[in-house]
Design a protein around this motif. Structure first.
Motif, PDB file in Angstrom:
ATOM      1  N   UNK A 249       0.815  -1.213   0.000  1.00 35.79           N
ATOM      2  CA  UNK A 249       0.000   0.000   0.000  1.00 35.79           C
ATOM      3  C   UNK A 249       0.848   1.263   0.000  1.00 35.79           C
ATOM      4  N   UNK A 250       2.170   1.105  -0.170  1.00 39.56           N
ATOM      5  CA  UNK A 250       3.075   2.251  -0.171  1.00 39.56           C
ATOM      6  C   UNK A 250       3.619   2.470  -1.579  1.00 39.56           C
ATOM      7  N   UNK A 251       3.584   3.722  -2.040  1.00 37.40           N
ATOM      8  CA  UNK A 251       4.241   4.116  -3.288  1.00 37.40           C
ATOM      9  C   UNK A 251       5.176   5.275  -2.963  1.00 37.40           C
ATOM     10  N   UNK A 252       6.149   5.512  -3.839  1.00 39.70           N
ATOM     11  CA  UNK A 252       7.160   6.529  -3.522  1.00 39.70           C
ATOM     12  C   UNK A 252       7.700   7.193  -4.767  1.00 39.70           C
ATOM     13  N   UNK A 253       8.276   8.367  -4.557  1.00 41.67           N
ATOM     14  CA  UNK A 253       8.944   9.100  -5.625  1.00 41.67           C
ATOM     15  C   UNK A 253      10.009   9.987  -5.008  1.00 41.67           C
ATOM     16  N   UNK A 254      11.157  10.061  -5.652  1.00 37.38           N
ATOM     17  CA  UNK A 254      12.238  10.886  -5.128  1.00 37.38           C
ATOM     18  C   UNK A 254      13.566  10.502  -5.741  1.00 37.38           C
ATOM     19  N   UNK A 283       1.928   7.588   0.421  1.00 32.78           N
ATOM     20  CA  UNK A 283       2.894   8.063  -0.562  1.00 32.78           C
ATOM     21  C   UNK A 283       4.081   8.665   0.181  1.00 32.78           C
ATOM     22  N   UNK A 284       5.282   8.203  -0.153  1.00 30.70           N
ATOM     23  CA  UNK A 284       6.513   8.782   0.373  1.00 30.70           C
ATOM     24  C   UNK A 284       7.025   9.798  -0.635  1.00 30.70           C
ATOM     25  N   UNK A 285       7.268  11.011  -0.191  1.00 28.47           N
ATOM     26  CA  UNK A 285       7.703  12.078  -1.077  1.00 28.47           C
ATOM     27  C   UNK A 285       8.886  12.807  -0.453  1.00 28.47           C
ATOM     28  N   UNK A 298      -8.351  18.219  -2.109  1.00 29.63           N
ATOM     29  CA  UNK A 298      -8.682  17.803  -0.746  1.00 29.63           C
ATOM     30  C   UNK A 298      -9.285  16.404  -0.708  1.00 29.63           C
ATOM     31  N   UNK A 299     -10.060  16.057  -1.739  1.00 31.27           N
ATOM     32  CA  UNK A 299     -10.701  14.729  -1.762  1.00 31.27           C
ATOM     33  C   UNK A 299      -9.672  13.612  -1.830  1.00 31.27           C
ATOM     34  N   UNK A 300      -8.519  13.883  -2.421  1.00 35.40           N
ATOM     35  CA  UNK A 300      -7.439  12.889  -2.492  1.00 35.40           C
ATOM     36  C   UNK A 300      -6.633  12.891  -1.203  1.00 35.40           C
ATOM     37  N   UNK A 301      -6.308  14.086  -0.710  1.00 35.39           N
ATOM     38  CA  UNK A 301      -5.504  14.176   0.517  1.00 35.39           C
ATOM     39  C   UNK A 301      -6.215  13.549   1.712  1.00 35.39           C
ATOM     40  N   UNK A 302      -7.535  13.632   1.751  1.00 38.76           N
ATOM     41  CA  UNK A 302      -8.275  13.098   2.893  1.00 38.76           C
ATOM     42  C   UNK A 302      -8.268  11.574   2.930  1.00 38.76           C
ATOM     43  N   UNK A 303      -8.001  10.929   1.798  1.00 39.66           N
ATOM     44  CA  UNK A 303      -8.044   9.471   1.729  1.00 39.66           C
ATOM     45  C   UNK A 303      -6.659   8.837   1.701  1.00 39.66           C
ATOM     46  N   UNK A 304      -5.605   9.645   1.715  1.00 36.76           N
ATOM     47  CA  UNK A 304      -4.248   9.114   1.630  1.00 36.76           C
ATOM     48  C   UNK A 304      -3.367   9.738   2.703  1.00 36.76           C
ATOM     49  N   UNK A 305      -2.250   9.060   2.996  1.00 34.63           N
ATOM     50  CA  UNK A 305      -1.266   9.581   3.928  1.00 34.63           C
ATOM     51  C   UNK A 305      -0.009   9.946   3.153  1.00 34.63           C
ATOM     52  N   UNK A 306       0.452  11.177   3.312  1.00 35.08           N
ATOM     53  CA  UNK A 306       1.661  11.645   2.637  1.00 35.08           C
ATOM     54  C   UNK A 306       2.760  11.820   3.687  1.00 35.08           C
TER      55      UNK A 306
END
Length: 355
Positions: A249-254, A283-285, A298-306
């Motif tokens: 359930x983790x995705x990342x970019x960097x 999401x790891x950023x 906001x609809x995306x941020x409320x359902x995911x953890x950054x």
């Protein structure tokens, strides 16, 4: 002066406006003399609203349909956006809506008893055929040596799974998946970082001499480039070498440096929307991209953890499904013992900074 009719023109008060899909193909001397305005493509959510409030009503009017004669709910419109178009604008989306309106009008004109056409998922497939495009989805279970990365493209964001396989061999590093030079350099940087931190990570320091390593990014026919897969490649490599699964359930970019620092990237908004579409929860950023979170709906941020990260140690802490201390004794990675010479035979090293 015009070279054809030799007529002089005063262009001192004339402004030229041009458009381009990419900037890197514009000759550098010309680019230096231009003021460039970068306009991002529409996101899926924006395309959905444009289709609902503008494109669909316009196509209904153009095809002589009343509002109630053609019904397409929001879920089917989103399926249309995702499965039948792949573009930064909405031109193809409007063409697909026009095709639906034509078919609906034909049905209503051909059968007097039909007063309205409701387009559901089955009817969409009947009208337009099978989906033309597919997008990456989250893995169904935690994987060893497979990590979900996030990519930016000219038509939006997408997910890509980076796979690493370790085999007995002589230290050969193979990179496949039609990678560009920058991404190949990111893979080399991730490999060098892993070697430099092998003992701390619980990896045999001689792994690069005893094994062949294959790094692959699927969909090999599609060119891929850019530095933002650096931490993803490093995580997949460390996962394969330590036999530790990565949280699905983790995705990342960097971007990664040789010292393990995580550098900022571009296209975070598009990448985040792609992660949300794929069912990713975390999401790891890069830490320096934290300011870009305000651009994400906001609809995306409320359902995911950054989670902002500044170093690979933080990436591994959040990405790995198990910690080194949690592994059963039989699954502990092999760490080489370094034999020290007897006390009297040790060679004194010169102080740091003298060579």
């Amino acid at each position: 002066s015009d070279h054809y009719i030799e007529t002089p023109f005063d262009l001192s008060n004339v402004m030229f406006v041009t458009t381009a899909n990419v900037a890197h193909q514009i000759p550098r001397p010309l680019l230096d003399r231009m003021e460039v305005l970068y306009i991002p493509g529409y996101t899926e959510l924006e395309k959905l609203e444009i289709a609902k409030h503008h494109l669909l009503p316009k196509q209904k009017r153009d095809h002589g349909l009343e509002e109630e004669q053609l019904v397409i709910d929001e879920e089917v419109l989103m399926q249309l956006v995702r499965g039948y178009t792949r573009e930064s604008g909405v031109r193809n989306l409007e063409q697909q809506l026009a095709a639906i309106c034509r078919k609906a009008a034909k049905i209503i004109v051909g059968d007097a008893e039909v007063k309205s056409v409701v387009v559901d998922a089955a009817k969409l497939k009947e009208f337009l055929g099978p989906s033309k495009f597919r997008y990456g989805m989250a893995e169904l279970e935690d994987q060893i040596g497979a990590v979900t990365g996030l990519a930016w493209t000219e038509v939006g964001g997408d997910t890509l799974v980076i796979e690493v396989t370790v085999m007995p061999g002589s230290g050969k590093l193979t990179l496949t998946g039609k990678l560009g030079d920058v991404m190949k350099e990111s893979a080399q940087a991730a490999f060098s970082y892993t070697r430099s931190r092998s003992i701390a990570l619980g990896i045999d320091p001689q792994f690069h001499e005893k094994n062949d390593i294959h790094i692959h990014i699927p969909e090999g026919a599609i060119p891929k480039d850019g530095p933002s897969a650096g931490i993803t490649i490093a995580t997949a490599l460390i996962s394969a070498l330590t036999n530790r699964p990565v949280n699905r359930e983790v995705a990342m970019t960097g971007e990664i440096t040789l010292r393990g620092r995580v550098l900022p990237i571009g296209g975070l908004k598009e990448k985040s929307l792609a992660a949300h579409r794929a069912g990713i929860k975390t999401v790891l950023l890069p830490k320096d991209n934290e300011r870009d979170l305000r651009d994400i709906p906001d609809s995306v941020r409320s359902e995911m953890t950054f989670i902002p990260v500044a170093h690979m140690d933080e990436v591994l802490e959040h990405a790995m499904a198990t910690k080194l201390s949690d592994l059963p004794s039989g699954d502990e990675p092999i760490t080489a013992e370094v034999a020290m010479p007897p006390e009297g035979d040790r060679e004194e090293l010169p102080p740091m900074g003298t060579h």
